[in-house]
Motif scaffolding. Structure first.
Motif, mmCIF file in Angstrom:
data_model
loop_
_atom_site.group_PDB
_atom_site.id
_atom_site.type_symbol
_atom_site.label_atom_id
_atom_site.label_comp_id
_atom_site.label_asym_id
_atom_site.label_seq_id
_atom_site.Cartn_x
_atom_site.Cartn_y
_atom_site.Cartn_z
ATOM 1 N N LEU A 1 0.824 -1.210 0.000
ATOM 2 C CA LEU A 1 0.000 0.000 0.000
ATOM 3 C C LEU A 1 0.858 1.259 0.000
ATOM 4 N N SER A 2 2.056 1.165 -0.514
ATOM 5 C CA SER A 2 3.008 2.263 -0.387
ATOM 6 C C SER A 2 3.754 2.477 -1.696
ATOM 7 N N TRP A 3 3.918 3.749 -2.044
ATOM 8 C CA TRP A 3 4.759 4.124 -3.174
ATOM 9 C C TRP A 3 5.804 5.125 -2.670
ATOM 10 N N ALA A 4 5.542 6.409 -2.794
ATOM 11 C CA ALA A 4 6.529 7.382 -2.301
ATOM 12 C C ALA A 4 6.516 7.476 -0.778
ATOM 13 N N TRP A 5 5.359 7.183 -0.178
ATOM 14 C CA TRP A 5 5.190 7.346 1.271
ATOM 15 C C TRP A 5 4.661 6.053 1.858
ATOM 16 N N ARG A 6 5.150 5.683 3.021
ATOM 17 C CA ARG A 6 4.734 4.430 3.639
ATOM 18 C C ARG A 6 3.266 4.496 4.050
ATOM 19 N N ASP A 7 2.514 3.496 3.626
ATOM 20 C CA ASP A 7 1.065 3.455 3.855
ATOM 21 C C ASP A 7 0.389 4.675 3.244
ATOM 22 N N GLY A 8 0.951 5.196 2.154
ATOM 23 C CA GLY A 8 0.385 6.383 1.520
ATOM 24 C C GLY A 8 -0.762 6.070 0.588
ATOM 25 N N ASP A 9 -0.796 4.862 0.065
ATOM 26 C CA ASP A 9 -1.796 4.477 -0.917
ATOM 27 C C ASP A 9 -1.821 5.496 -2.059
ATOM 28 N N PHE A 10 -2.870 5.462 -2.880
ATOM 29 C CA PHE A 10 -2.883 6.331 -4.065
ATOM 30 C C PHE A 10 -3.633 7.634 -3.819
ATOM 31 N N PHE A 11 -4.145 7.849 -2.620
ATOM 32 C CA PHE A 11 -4.948 9.047 -2.364
ATOM 33 C C PHE A 11 -4.438 9.805 -1.140
ATOM 34 N N ASN A 12 -3.118 10.013 -1.100
ATOM 35 C CA ASN A 12 -2.560 10.708 0.066
ATOM 36 C C ASN A 12 -2.417 12.205 -0.150
#
Length: 778
Positions: free
Chosen positions: A283-294
């Protein structure tokens, strides 16, 4: 009265019916002697049958009445909502079909993070008298009975038994609840005293000398000392008889003082791969646990555009780390963008990081693509630290992906509710309280792409504006602000909607859809109407739940100021604007301890935030984000049952920090900075031009702040002017230039300025720019 089924064909069947009904009456009489909590609750149902068979007839204590469902397929449900959190030990339900038979498939459910979870599931039930006893009491304020049988269902009684919940670990809460850290000068300053009668005097006292420096009276549980604006470094307390508050400070930009560096430090530590841990997380890309709607990228960009001098002057803590220095599992996670200049401000490095991950991993969810539009829009203000390659590669990527309707699995997660991902299409589906699909999320990105494409000379640039206009027109026509799903029901993403309204209003004054202003003012009225309480807290519904039930809604409280500030930037009605301003500061205060728990939203608040005395009850250990070691995590906030004033409930419900909570706060602080900025350019003497700039920079009365602005002439000439803090407790930076023989002189530079030329000074960048101008008349 006993009603005998006409299909019964024997005396034994009739006796059997009589026996069952007799047992029901015996059960009912016994139950009534117990503490049936349903009698104190309210009932709602998912479907209703004939008129006169409403949900409340299942909790009226009368076995001859019933809630009757519609005769349809699918789940039929009835929910009992109790006045507060209770330890539920047992549920009794008398349920039957329209043929008088038991239902076969039922579940007893409770609400957690917005989803109903099964605690008891029975797919082969043979009883009309259902009794469910829980081995461990369920802590909740609502129970749902869900039935999967086809056809009509009757629930004669749904009874709940348990005991009032009191957390034995709950600590004593102050009777006077303030912002524990402090208040900003010249802004609303209020506290809540829930148990203090109206007209009771209160006093503001110097913490050390105990001298009374301000006095007032409590009204409706609120004390207002907005008129108290001391220019000092003294700490104060509120006293009422023998009661005292926690101490607090008052400063020109106190909230900014204790949060600006912390905001950047949080985003630094929460980075995926490069933050406080290098672990690869789901569930993380640039941010941990950021998902796609951060909304992280647009929040960082908004922060920088709103107050660039504040972020430029910060200590640089981040250095570039190349992807090829990491093991094979990290290959291509980042590195497609050429590195930034090492002297770039940390916030610019964080912006670069987010964009680099999106491009390197080819993320194409509509939210991820839309975020990149903010980067292209802001690039002219970032390019002194970023290579042109960064812009070129992102622009080419968006031109290719903007209208792509499908999305690769690598770009999404189980929370994806998007019908499709073409950003030019009309978006009519509203997201849930998870926060994943807020109304209007494409408006600002499309308007930004319109501006970027126009500057690039694209012949079809209008397609972006047309999409934004069509989306805004649909929202004006269809969004119902009285429906909580359009507002607080969007959780920490609610700010996306009102920001879109304000952006369109300000950036395209000659192209606004009809009804835009009225829609913003209507939103404001609804928000104010839902906030008439002793916490100045905007409720989920006017007369029902305070917050969305079952959620850790921390980000909505933190993001609401951005909504209100965006609306305030448009609204002309002074009374409405003043009321919204009270709510802005009340919600910041709520996060800093002015709430029923008396606690700051951050567990580590007392050690990380100046002046905070009580942090949140706990921090989540582990979790997807592994955020526990990150600085300035917003962990939790009061739940529905804590309101209006139930501190004895203690650490109720889910607690876990989330990047989305912090980015909501980031965006609120950006809009707060923009709202604070004011520029005054005057001809102070015959041969002098003076600049006076109000800007959030004076965070420390012991330091004399300086900054530069550019003074420009309409002929293109410009000169850099240094501004200096006006005084130790002033909000203003000031400076002047000499004007002689139609020229402005400063530091050996000459600004050509003849009669008729316009001199301008601005602060803030892009859509956050504010400007002052003066025309040379002689």
């Amino acid at each position: 009265m006993l009603i005998i089924d006409k299909r019964s064909k024997s005396i034994s069947q009739i006796i059997s019916h009589a026996f069952v009904f007799g047992m029901v009456l015996l059960y009912y009489q016994t139950a009534c002697a117990q503490n049936n909590l349903s009698a104190t609750g309210t009932a709602t149902a998912g479907s209703g049958g004939p008129i006169g068979n409403a949900a409340d007839q299942a909790i009226d204590g009368n076995m001859e009445t019933a809630w009757v469902s519609e005769k349809t397929k699918g789940t039929k449900w009835i929910t009992v909502i109790l006045p507060g959190a209770t330890e539920i030990k047992e549920v009794h339900a008398f349920v039957e079909t329209d043929l008088g038979k038991p239902v076969h498939h039922y579940a007893i459910q409770t609400l957690l993070n917005g989803s109903w979870r099964n605690h008891t599931l029975n797919a082969s039930n043979q009883q009309k008298d259902i009794v469910v006893a829980f081995k461990k009491a369920l802590l909740t304020d609502r129970i749902r009975l869900a039935i999967e049988d086809e056809g009509l269902v009757k629930v004669r009684e749904l009874e709940i038994y348990g005991e009032q919940y009191i957390d034995s670990t709950a600590t004593e809460v102050k009777k006077i609840l303030v912002n524990q850290s402090g208040y900003n000068l010249d802004k609303p300053k209020r506290f809540t005293a829930p148990e203090v009668p109206d007209q009771t005097p209160f006093f503001i006292k110097d913490l050390i000398t105990k001298e009374i420096v301000y006095r007032g009276t409590v009204q409706n549980g609120i004390g207002d000392f907005s008129g108290f604006n001391p220019l000092s470094d003294v700490a104060y307390i509120v006293t009422i008889d023998t009661l005292t508050s926690y101490p607090f400070r008052i400063g020109p930009f106190w909230l900014e003082r204790v949060t600006y560096r912390n905001m950047v430090d949080f985003m630094t530590g929460a980075r995926h791969y490069l933050g406080t841990t290098d672990k690869i997380r789901r569930l993380s890309w640039a941010w941990r646990d950021g998902d796609f709607f951060n909304w992280a990228l647009q929040s960082l960009i908004a922060q920088f555009l709103s107050n660039p001098s504040a972020y430029k002057r910060m200590e640089r803590k981040i250095s570039y780390r190349p992807n090829d220095s990491f093991p094979p599992p990290y290959k291509d996670k980042w590195g497609s963008l050429a590195p930034y200049a090492e002297d770039a401000p940390d916030i610019v490095k964080l912006i670069h990081w987010d964009v680099d991950v999106k491009i390197s991993q080819q993320l194409e969810h509509e939210h991820q693509k839309a975020e990149l539009a903010h980067f292209l829009y802001a690039f002219p203000y970032l390019k002194q630290w970023l290579p042109q390659q960064n812009f070129d590669i992102v622009y080419a990527y968006l031109k290719e992906k903007w209208t792509k309707a499908n999305v690769d699995k690598r770009s999404t997660s189980q929370y994806d509710k998007s019908p499709e991902h073409n950003l030019l299409s009309l978006k009519t589906k509203l997201g849930t309280t998870k926060g994943e699909l807020p109304p209007g999320h494409t408006v600002i990105p499309n308007l930004m792409m319109f501006e970027v494409a126009s500057k690039q000379g694209e012949p079809d640039a209008d397609k972006y504006f047309n999409a934004a206009y069509r989306q805004m027109s649909w929202m004006i026509a269809h969004l119902d602000w009285h429906d909580s799903l359009s507002t607080k029901g969007q959780r920490m993403s609610e700010h996306m909607t009102m920001r879109a309204f304000a952006y369109f209003y300000h950036q395209y004054p000659d192209k606004r859809p009809e009804g835009l202003y009225d829609k913003i003012e209507e939103w404001a009225k609804v928000a104010i109407d839902r906030s008439d309480n002793m916490w100045d807290f905007r409720k989920f519904t006017k007369d029902g739940d305070w917050v969305p039930a079952g959620w850790n809604e921390t980000g909505n409280v933190l993001g609401f100021p951005a909504c209100a500030l965006a609306a305030m930037s448009v609204i002309k009605n002074e009374a409405l604007s003043n009321a919204l301003n009270r709510l802005v500061w009340a919600h910041f205060d709520n996060a800093f301890g002015r709430n029923p728990t008396g606690r700051h939203f951050s567990y580590d608040g007392p050690t990380e935030i100046e002046g905070v005395d009580q942090g949140w009850y706990s921090a989540h250990h582990g979790g997807v984000g592994l955020l526990e070691p990150v600085r300035f995590v917003f962990d939790g906030s009061p739940k529905n049952n804590h309101y209006p004033n139930h501190p004895e409930i203690g650490n109720l419900g889910w607690t876990e920090g989330w990047v989305q909570f912090n980015t909501a706060f980031n965006i609120s602080m950006a809009y707060l900075a923009h709202g604070e900025v004011a520029i005054f350019l005057t001809r102070s003497r015959k041969n002098s031009l003076s600049v006076r700039l109000r800007v959030p920079l004076n965070f420390d009365e012991q330091v004399v702040d300086e900054m530069n602005v550019v003074v420009r002439a309409s002929n293109g000439d410009e000169v850099v002017l240094k501004l200096t803090e006006e005084g130790p407790y002033s909000k203003y930076m000031v400076g002047s230039v000499r004007y002689k023989k139609h020229k402005v002189k400063r530091n050996d530079k000459v600004l050509q300025a003849k009669k008729g030329d316009v001199i301008t000074v601005s602060y803030g960048l892009g859509y956050f720019e504010k400007k002052a101008a003066i025309t040379i008349k002689n």
